[in-house]
Design a protein around this motif. Structure first.
Motif, PDB file in Angstrom:
ATOM      1  N   HIS A   1      38.346  40.021  40.079  1.00 40.41           N
ATOM      2  CA  HIS A   1      38.695  39.190  38.932  1.00 40.41           C
ATOM      3  C   HIS A   1      40.037  38.515  39.180  1.00 40.41           C
TER       4      HIS A   1
ATOM      5  N   THR B   1      21.638  43.600  30.471  1.00 47.41           N
ATOM      6  CA  THR B   1      22.546  42.460  30.617  1.00 47.41           C
ATOM      7  C   THR B   1      22.566  41.546  29.388  1.00 47.41           C
TER       8      THR B   1
ATOM      9  N   THR C   1      21.109  46.068  39.426  1.00 51.41           N
ATOM     10  CA  THR C   1      22.114  45.179  38.845  1.00 51.41           C
ATOM     11  C   THR C   1      22.587  44.108  39.826  1.00 51.41           C
TER      12      THR C   1
ATOM     13  N   PRO D   1      36.957  34.626  36.532  1.00 53.53           N
ATOM     14  CA  PRO D   1      35.771  35.195  37.172  1.00 53.53           C
ATOM     15  C   PRO D   1      35.850  36.719  37.078  1.00 53.53           C
TER      16      PRO D   1
ATOM     17  N   GLU E   1      28.193  26.242  30.698  1.00 53.96           N
ATOM     18  CA  GLU E   1      29.206  26.954  31.485  1.00 53.96           C
ATOM     19  C   GLU E   1      29.439  26.300  32.834  1.00 53.96           C
TER      20      GLU E   1
ATOM     21  N   MET F   1      33.501  40.054  38.417  1.00 52.11           N
ATOM     22  CA  MET F   1      32.321  40.546  39.136  1.00 52.11           C
ATOM     23  C   MET F   1      32.485  42.022  39.474  1.00 52.11           C
TER      24      MET F   1
ATOM     25  N   LYS G   1      22.798  40.147  39.173  1.00 52.66           N
ATOM     26  CA  LYS G   1      22.539  39.868  37.751  1.00 52.66           C
ATOM     27  C   LYS G   1      23.775  39.269  37.078  1.00 52.66           C
ATOM     28  N   ARG G   2      23.537  38.426  36.067  1.00 53.09           N
ATOM     29  CA  ARG G   2      24.611  37.817  35.274  1.00 53.09           C
ATOM     30  C   ARG G   2      24.461  38.224  33.814  1.00 53.09           C
ATOM     31  N   SER G   3      25.562  38.227  33.107  1.00 52.20           N
ATOM     32  CA  SER G   3      25.539  38.568  31.689  1.00 52.20           C
ATOM     33  C   SER G   3      26.419  37.587  30.920  1.00 52.20           C
ATOM     34  N   GLN G   4      26.017  37.275  29.698  1.00 47.76           N
ATOM     35  CA  GLN G   4      26.799  36.416  28.811  1.00 47.76           C
ATOM     36  C   GLN G   4      27.668  37.240  27.864  1.00 47.76           C
TER      37      GLN G   4
END
Length: 313
Positions: free
Chosen positions: A124, A203, A161, A150, A281, A152, A164-167
């Motif tokens: 980050h 997620t 996982t 960022p 985004e 991660m 994978k992305r999450s909002q």
């Protein structure tokens, strides 16, 4: 070296990279990754957001940051010349690539030691960055590009996982408790953050309904405030507090009490409200191009109450 000599012991390694901080100086090999400056794109919207208060603007490129020769960029109404913006953007991109290569070296060493499948890696930044969007540069703001980072995590034993992305809304204070839970360690009881570990299993889960940020301002000229760099806390003049929900960003600017070291919530200097509905985004600047607070007093009041409740804790 410590990890190599103590491979059987659990370890925590915090690694910080100075770049992308100013000035944008990187080895020549990373500059060659990018086309000549004249072919580098500039911000889509170089103008300061409509109806936004000048106190929200910041000019960080003067004096100590070694870019005092930029033309025009002296107040919130005058954007930097494209030619200069292109040079700075090219330097920034090269610095990104330079730091990326250093991260790669670190991960390769982890692999060489045979620890890549037993080690959690989190990545980050400590703040965002503006490259001419909103007619602003650097980080000193409560705009999306100034505070969003960022974030991660790589947890090798949680194969489902990977990628994978999450909002889900998150804050940097969440990193510590998240790492602790993922590593099977009990976190200290007085942490402000929330573990994001449940998001790894779902997620789509939201663990909090808002995230928060703040940034100080110094000076008496509302149209060209300083960022309070190296200013003692009791000498700060104003504080901007911002709340970000899944759709809106709302910010209040208040006078700072240097004696109590707290904001005076009875002296609101300015407010901002931006709608991120439909934001893909990819261009946050496009979704904070107009301050809509005067058109949504009810919503502003609701978000103000939520912001104040959080900051009074």
């Amino acid at each position: 070296q410590y990890v190599a000599q103590n491979r059987s012991r659990p370890f925590f390694l915090g690694v910080g990279f100075h770049k992308l901080h100013l000035p944008f100086r990187s080895p020549t090999e990373f500059m060659t990754h990018y086309p000549p400056a004249r072919n580098i794109s500039v911000a889509k919207d170089k103008n300061f957001p409509k109806e936004s208060p000048p106190i929200a603007w910041n000019n960080c490129l003067a004096g100590g940051n070694r870019y005092s020769d930029v033309t025009e960029h002296r107040d919130y109404l005058h954007a930097m010349a494209d030619e200069e913006a292109q040079l700075l953007r090219r330097g920034y991109y090269a610095a990104v690539s330079f730091t990326d290569s250093l991260v790669g070296e670190l991960l390769q060493k982890l692999k060489d030691l045979g620890l890549e499948n037993d080690t959690i890696v989190s990545f980050h930044a400590d703040h965002g960055w503006q490259l001419g969007e909103h007619n602003m540069w650097c980080k000193m703001s409560n705009f999306e590009l100034g505070v969003r980072v960022p974030l991660m995590f790589h947890v090798p034993w949680m194969a489902s996982t990977l990628g994978k992305r999450s909002q889900a809304l998150a804050e940097l204070v969440d990193v510590y408790p998240t790492l602790a839970e993922l590593a099977g360690l009990p976190p200290p009881p007085d942490l402000d953050g929330t573990s994001l570990a449940p998001v790894f299993k779902n997620t789509t889960m939201f663990l909090k309904n808002a995230s928060f940020s703040q940034f100080p301002k110094c000076g008496s000229n509302m149209k060209n405030m300083g960022a309070c760099t190296k200013v003692a806390k009791d000498k700060i003049d104003f504080m901007g507090y911002s709340i970000r929900t899944d759709r809106y960003r709302y910010t209040e600017w208040l006078r700072w009490n240097g004696t109590s070291l707290k904001a005076d919530w009875s002296t609101v200097v300015a407010t901002e409200l931006y709608d991120h509905n439909g934001d893909p985004e990819k261009d946050f600047n496009a979704f904070e191009h107009a301050n809509i607070v005067s058109f949504n007093p009810g919503l502003a009041e609701t978000l103000s109450k939520q912001l104040r409740a959080e900051m009074s804790k």
